[in-house]
Design a protein around this motif. Structure first.
Motif, mmCIF file in Angstrom:
data_model
loop_
_atom_site.group_PDB
_atom_site.id
_atom_site.type_symbol
_atom_site.label_atom_id
_atom_site.label_comp_id
_atom_site.label_asym_id
_atom_site.label_seq_id
_atom_site.Cartn_x
_atom_site.Cartn_y
_atom_site.Cartn_z
ATOM 1 N N ASN A 4 6.650 12.343 -12.465
ATOM 2 C CA ASN A 4 7.894 11.563 -12.465
ATOM 3 C C ASN A 4 7.594 10.103 -12.867
ATOM 4 O OD1 ASN A 4 10.318 10.256 -11.905
ATOM 5 N ND2 ASN A 4 10.786 11.633 -10.200
ATOM 6 N N GLN A 5 7.680 9.817 -14.171
ATOM 7 C CA GLN A 5 7.322 8.486 -14.691
ATOM 8 C C GLN A 5 8.273 7.402 -14.216
ATOM 9 O OE1 GLN A 5 6.665 8.392 -18.906
ATOM 10 N NE2 GLN A 5 5.302 10.154 -18.867
ATOM 11 N N GLU A 6 9.567 7.730 -14.134
ATOM 12 C CA GLU A 6 10.553 6.709 -13.742
ATOM 13 C C GLU A 6 10.308 6.219 -12.321
ATOM 14 O OE1 GLU A 6 12.805 4.666 -15.101
ATOM 15 O OE2 GLU A 6 11.799 5.492 -16.859
ATOM 16 N N LYS A 7 10.074 7.174 -11.396
ATOM 17 C CA LYS A 7 9.850 6.781 -9.998
ATOM 18 C C LYS A 7 8.490 6.101 -9.841
ATOM 19 C CE LYS A 7 13.117 9.614 -7.576
ATOM 20 N NZ LYS A 7 13.382 10.923 -6.967
ATOM 21 N N HIS A 8 7.502 6.519 -10.671
ATOM 22 C CA HIS A 8 6.188 5.858 -10.674
ATOM 23 C C HIS A 8 6.377 4.382 -11.055
ATOM 24 C CE1 HIS A 8 1.969 5.010 -11.551
ATOM 25 N NE2 HIS A 8 2.298 4.635 -12.775
ATOM 26 N N LYS A 9 7.129 4.176 -12.129
ATOM 27 C CA LYS A 9 7.382 2.813 -12.610
ATOM 28 C C LYS A 9 8.054 1.967 -11.518
ATOM 29 C CE LYS A 9 9.966 0.422 -16.260
ATOM 30 N NZ LYS A 9 10.776 0.579 -17.465
ATOM 31 N N VAL A 68 0.849 -1.204 0.000
ATOM 32 C CA VAL A 68 0.000 0.000 0.000
ATOM 33 C C VAL A 68 0.882 1.251 0.000
ATOM 34 C CG1 VAL A 68 -1.663 1.360 1.342
ATOM 35 C CG2 VAL A 68 -1.974 -1.104 1.135
ATOM 36 N N PHE A 69 1.949 1.211 0.804
ATOM 37 C CA PHE A 69 2.870 2.349 0.871
ATOM 38 C C PHE A 69 3.424 2.674 -0.525
ATOM 39 C CE2 PHE A 69 7.346 3.674 1.153
ATOM 40 C CZ PHE A 69 7.180 4.911 1.769
ATOM 41 N N PHE A 70 3.857 1.629 -1.262
ATOM 42 C CA PHE A 70 4.433 1.866 -2.593
ATOM 43 C C PHE A 70 3.364 2.293 -3.603
ATOM 44 C CE2 PHE A 70 8.116 -0.328 -0.846
ATOM 45 C CZ PHE A 70 9.101 0.535 -1.287
ATOM 46 N N LEU A 71 2.127 1.810 -3.432
ATOM 47 C CA LEU A 71 1.042 2.236 -4.318
ATOM 48 C C LEU A 71 0.749 3.727 -4.144
ATOM 49 C CD1 LEU A 71 -1.537 -0.698 -4.085
ATOM 50 C CD2 LEU A 71 -0.151 -0.042 -6.053
ATOM 51 N N LEU A 72 0.758 4.183 -2.876
ATOM 52 C CA LEU A 72 0.494 5.599 -2.604
ATOM 53 C C LEU A 72 1.635 6.465 -3.130
ATOM 54 C CD1 LEU A 72 -0.947 5.332 1.045
ATOM 55 C CD2 LEU A 72 -2.227 5.661 -1.063
ATOM 56 N N LEU A 73 2.860 5.977 -2.887
ATOM 57 C CA LEU A 73 4.051 6.712 -3.343
ATOM 58 C C LEU A 73 4.077 6.778 -4.880
ATOM 59 C CD1 LEU A 73 6.419 7.996 -1.829
ATOM 60 C CD2 LEU A 73 7.737 5.914 -2.249
ATOM 61 N N GLY A 74 3.741 5.662 -5.525
ATOM 62 C CA GLY A 74 3.720 5.599 -6.995
ATOM 63 C C GLY A 74 2.689 6.552 -7.569
ATOM 64 N N TYR A 75 1.564 6.677 -6.889
ATOM 65 C CA TYR A 75 0.518 7.599 -7.342
ATOM 66 C C TYR A 75 1.013 9.040 -7.208
ATOM 67 C CZ TYR A 75 -4.055 9.630 -8.139
ATOM 68 O OH TYR A 75 -5.102 10.345 -8.667
ATOM 69 N N TYR A 76 1.649 9.304 -6.064
ATOM 70 C CA TYR A 76 2.193 10.644 -5.842
ATOM 71 C C TYR A 76 3.172 11.009 -6.968
ATOM 72 C CZ TYR A 76 5.481 14.106 -4.171
ATOM 73 O OH TYR A 76 6.306 15.204 -4.109
ATOM 74 N N ILE A 92 3.403 9.843 -10.106
ATOM 75 C CA ILE A 92 2.837 10.072 -11.446
ATOM 76 C C ILE A 92 2.097 11.412 -11.469
ATOM 77 C CG2 ILE A 92 0.566 8.884 -11.321
ATOM 78 C CD1 ILE A 92 3.117 8.774 -14.229
ATOM 79 N N ARG A 93 1.499 11.780 -10.339
ATOM 80 C CA ARG A 93 0.839 13.093 -10.242
ATOM 81 C C ARG A 93 1.884 14.208 -10.337
ATOM 82 N NH1 ARG A 93 -4.102 13.682 -11.786
ATOM 83 N NH2 ARG A 93 -4.951 11.612 -11.661
ATOM 84 N N ALA A 94 3.088 13.922 -9.820
ATOM 85 C CA ALA A 94 4.164 14.916 -9.862
ATOM 86 C C ALA A 94 4.891 14.873 -11.213
ATOM 87 C CB ALA A 94 5.133 14.658 -8.710
#
Ligand code: HEM
Length: 144
Positions: free
Chosen positions: A33-38, A19-27, A29-31
């Motif tokens: 940053n595609q690489e960090k989202h991936k 869940v932590f990584f899902l929230l961070l990944g969403y943050y 992509i909203r920001a």
């Protein structure tokens, strides 16, 4: 000594971590940053795969944790458990489909799947932790 019952704690921890990584990944992509989202989403997928192995191992050996609560809390617990299970079934095909669209650079379709996959997955993760805390820590079944 590590016992089969301990897997349930490990599972809950893996669930919370995904869940932590899902929230961070969403943050990310909203920001924009595609690489960090991936990176975050692939991490969430790997953690969830480990969770799934632990979950199946545990269920095959120990069955389901029995809920010891009564009255309103029992109705709440089983209602949440049922929605959690349906959500969990839904993400089994949704996650690979969403991932496949992303990894083949079909981002329009990725986005369309992700708008369902992400919220259902987050709900399944959080409700999984709630169900664990309720059945294992707050209202454990005490055999008479
Ligand atoms: C199953 C894992 C994944 C989930 C649940 C997920 C979830 C999401 C979500 C919720 C969005 C925002 C959608 C919106 O704007 O409403 C998004 C967008 C995006 N994701 Fe993922 N994602 C995953 C994996 C990946 C991977 C592995 C990549 C890279 C290869 C990726 C690349 C992108 C890109 C580029 C966008 C922006 C698309 C656009 O705005 O046109 N995602 N994803």
């Amino acid at each position: 000594m590590f016992e089969i019952q301990d897997i349930t704690h490990l599972n809950a921890a893996l669930n919370a971590l995904s869940v932590f990584f899902l929230l961070l990944g969403y943050y990310f992509i909203r920001a924009g940053n595609q690489e960090k989202h991936k990176l975050c989403m692939l991490t969430a997928v790997v953690i969830s795969a480990f969770f799934l192995v632990g979950y199946v191992t545990y269920k095959l050996n120990s069955g389901f944790a029995k809920f010891g609560g009564d009255g309103t809390i029992r109705i709440f617990y089983f209602s949440l458990l049922i929605i959690h299970v349906f959500g969990a079934i839904a993400i089994v095909p949704l996650v690979p489909l969403t991932l496949y669209r992303a990894l083949t650079s079909n981002f329009e379709k990725h986005k369309r799947f992700a708008r369902w996959t992400w919220p259902i997955w987050v709900f399944v993760g959080i409700s999984g932790v709630v169900v664990y805390v309720m059945a294992v820590h707050l209202y454990p079944h005490v055999p008479i």
